[in-house]
Design a protein around this motif. Structure first.
Motif, mmCIF file in Angstrom:
data_model
loop_
_atom_site.group_PDB
_atom_site.id
_atom_site.type_symbol
_atom_site.label_atom_id
_atom_site.label_comp_id
_atom_site.label_asym_id
_atom_site.label_seq_id
_atom_site.Cartn_x
_atom_site.Cartn_y
_atom_site.Cartn_z
ATOM 1 N N SER A 57 -46.195 -16.879 -4.539
ATOM 2 C CA SER A 57 -46.002 -16.064 -5.735
ATOM 3 C C SER A 57 -45.614 -14.652 -5.298
ATOM 4 C CB SER A 57 -47.294 -16.004 -6.555
ATOM 5 O OG SER A 57 -48.282 -15.266 -5.851
ATOM 6 N N TYR A 58 -45.092 -13.866 -6.225
ATOM 7 C CA TYR A 58 -44.704 -12.492 -5.875
ATOM 8 C C TYR A 58 -45.906 -11.720 -5.358
ATOM 9 C CZ TYR A 58 -43.093 -7.726 -6.051
ATOM 10 O OH TYR A 58 -42.778 -6.438 -5.702
ATOM 11 N N GLU A 59 -47.059 -11.879 -6.012
ATOM 12 C CA GLU A 59 -48.258 -11.148 -5.606
ATOM 13 C C GLU A 59 -48.690 -11.529 -4.188
ATOM 14 O OE1 GLU A 59 -47.954 -12.803 -8.539
ATOM 15 O OE2 GLU A 59 -47.727 -11.036 -9.827
ATOM 16 N N ALA A 60 -48.701 -12.832 -3.894
ATOM 17 C CA ALA A 60 -49.084 -13.286 -2.554
ATOM 18 C C ALA A 60 -48.070 -12.814 -1.514
ATOM 19 C CB ALA A 60 -49.198 -14.806 -2.530
ATOM 20 N N PHE A 61 -46.790 -12.866 -1.855
ATOM 21 C CA PHE A 61 -45.742 -12.402 -0.945
ATOM 22 C C PHE A 61 -45.902 -10.915 -0.652
ATOM 23 C CE2 PHE A 61 -41.529 -10.409 -0.519
ATOM 24 C CZ PHE A 61 -41.098 -11.020 0.645
ATOM 25 N N PHE A 62 -46.108 -10.131 -1.702
ATOM 26 C CA PHE A 62 -46.252 -8.682 -1.534
ATOM 27 C C PHE A 62 -47.473 -8.358 -0.670
ATOM 28 C CE2 PHE A 62 -47.514 -4.407 -2.746
ATOM 29 C CZ PHE A 62 -46.302 -3.734 -2.653
ATOM 30 N N ARG A 63 -48.592 -9.025 -0.934
ATOM 31 C CA ARG A 63 -49.816 -8.807 -0.160
ATOM 32 C C ARG A 63 -49.591 -9.166 1.313
ATOM 33 N NH1 ARG A 63 -52.852 -12.646 -2.053
ATOM 34 N NH2 ARG A 63 -52.800 -11.712 -4.124
ATOM 35 N N GLU A 64 -48.929 -10.306 1.554
ATOM 36 C CA GLU A 64 -48.670 -10.738 2.937
ATOM 37 C C GLU A 64 -47.785 -9.742 3.673
ATOM 38 O OE1 GLU A 64 -46.752 -12.412 6.278
ATOM 39 O OE2 GLU A 64 -45.655 -12.117 4.416
ATOM 40 N N ARG A 65 -46.760 -9.234 2.992
ATOM 41 C CA ARG A 65 -45.865 -8.254 3.608
ATOM 42 C C ARG A 65 -46.582 -6.935 3.884
ATOM 43 N NH1 ARG A 65 -42.752 -9.053 6.731
ATOM 44 N NH2 ARG A 65 -44.231 -10.646 7.048
ATOM 45 N N GLN A 66 -47.449 -6.508 2.982
ATOM 46 C CA GLN A 66 -48.221 -5.284 3.192
ATOM 47 C C GLN A 66 -49.165 -5.436 4.375
ATOM 48 O OE1 GLN A 66 -48.033 -2.206 1.461
ATOM 49 N NE2 GLN A 66 -46.121 -3.195 0.896
ATOM 50 N N GLU A 67 -49.829 -6.576 4.473
ATOM 51 C CA GLU A 67 -50.722 -6.809 5.600
ATOM 52 C C GLU A 67 -49.951 -6.872 6.909
ATOM 53 O OE1 GLU A 67 -53.115 -10.213 4.740
ATOM 54 O OE2 GLU A 67 -54.182 -9.180 3.118
ATOM 55 N N ALA A 68 -48.769 -7.468 6.880
ATOM 56 C CA ALA A 68 -47.948 -7.540 8.087
ATOM 57 C C ALA A 68 -47.494 -6.143 8.516
ATOM 58 C CB ALA A 68 -46.733 -8.435 7.847
ATOM 59 N N ARG A 69 -47.213 -5.296 7.554
ATOM 60 C CA ARG A 69 -46.735 -3.955 7.884
ATOM 61 C C ARG A 69 -47.864 -3.022 8.301
ATOM 62 N NH1 ARG A 69 -42.195 -0.203 5.562
ATOM 63 N NH2 ARG A 69 -42.941 1.756 6.365
ATOM 64 N N TYR A 70 -48.960 -3.021 7.555
ATOM 65 C CA TYR A 70 -50.017 -2.040 7.775
ATOM 66 C C TYR A 70 -51.248 -2.624 8.455
ATOM 67 C CZ TYR A 70 -47.210 0.678 4.571
ATOM 68 O OH TYR A 70 -46.177 1.360 3.986
ATOM 69 N N GLY A 71 -51.287 -3.894 8.693
ATOM 70 C CA GLY A 71 -52.431 -4.530 9.311
ATOM 71 C C GLY A 71 -53.391 -5.031 8.262
ATOM 72 N N GLY A 72 -53.911 -6.196 8.498
ATOM 73 C CA GLY A 72 -54.826 -6.787 7.529
ATOM 74 C C GLY A 72 -56.268 -6.560 7.917
ATOM 75 N N LYS A 73 -57.108 -7.484 7.530
ATOM 76 C CA LYS A 73 -58.533 -7.406 7.853
ATOM 77 C C LYS A 73 -58.710 -7.532 9.358
ATOM 78 C CE LYS A 73 -59.584 -9.388 3.463
ATOM 79 N NZ LYS A 73 -59.556 -10.609 2.726
ATOM 80 N N GLY A 74 -59.717 -6.854 9.865
ATOM 81 C CA GLY A 74 -59.973 -6.907 11.299
ATOM 82 C C GLY A 74 -59.093 -5.962 12.085
ATOM 83 N N ARG A 75 -58.374 -5.111 11.411
ATOM 84 C CA ARG A 75 -57.486 -4.174 12.099
ATOM 85 C C ARG A 75 -58.320 -3.116 12.820
ATOM 86 N NH1 ARG A 75 -54.605 0.766 9.906
ATOM 87 N NH2 ARG A 75 -53.109 1.218 11.535
ATOM 88 N N ILE A 76 -57.972 -2.867 14.033
ATOM 89 C CA ILE A 76 -58.634 -1.824 14.802
ATOM 90 C C ILE A 76 -57.719 -0.603 14.772
ATOM 91 C CG2 ILE A 76 -59.471 -1.141 17.066
ATOM 92 C CD1 ILE A 76 -59.946 -4.120 17.630
ATOM 93 N N GLY A 77 -58.237 0.493 14.287
ATOM 94 C CA GLY A 77 -57.438 1.702 14.197
ATOM 95 C C GLY A 77 -58.305 2.887 13.820
ATOM 96 N N CYS A 78 -57.708 4.009 13.683
ATOM 97 C CA CYS A 78 -58.463 5.231 13.385
ATOM 98 C C CYS A 78 -58.826 5.358 11.918
ATOM 99 C CB CYS A 78 -57.693 6.461 13.853
ATOM 100 S SG CYS A 78 -56.161 6.710 12.945
ATOM 101 N N CYS A 79 -58.139 4.644 11.048
ATOM 102 C CA CYS A 79 -58.370 4.853 9.614
ATOM 103 C C CYS A 79 -59.081 3.689 8.970
ATOM 104 C CB CYS A 79 -57.047 5.071 8.906
ATOM 105 S SG CYS A 79 -56.142 6.467 9.574
#
Length: 78
Positions: free
Chosen positions: A56-78
């Motif tokens: 779905s558009y919502e699932a696609f958008f969420r997947e692309r956002q996670e791919a770009r900015y990192g999903g759960k378990g992301r190690i980073g400063c923020c």
């Protein structure tokens, strides 16, 4: 009559070229700012993976956002 046909042909070709360039430019700009292109994704899925249901558009958008900015378990400063 011939003049009218010539003008319509030239104008039609120019409009077709402009429309194609506009779509290409729009797609490029969306990719530059990180907006995924759902229509291209659906076209690709139907053409190359007809046995799979596109997200779905919502699932696609969420997947692309996670791919770009990192999903759960992301190690980073923020």
């Amino acid at each position: 009559m011939a003049r009218r046909l010539f003008f319509n042909g030239v104008a039609g070709n120019a409009l077709a070229a402009t429309g194609g360039a506009g779509r290409y430019l729009g797609r490029t700009l969306r990719l530059m700012v990180g907006l995924p292109d759902y229509e291209n994704y659906v076209t690709h899925m139907r053409k190359t993976h007809p046995e799979q249901e596109p997200m779905s558009y919502e699932a696609f958008f969420r997947e692309r956002q996670e791919a770009r900015y990192g999903g759960k378990g992301r190690i980073g400063c923020c």
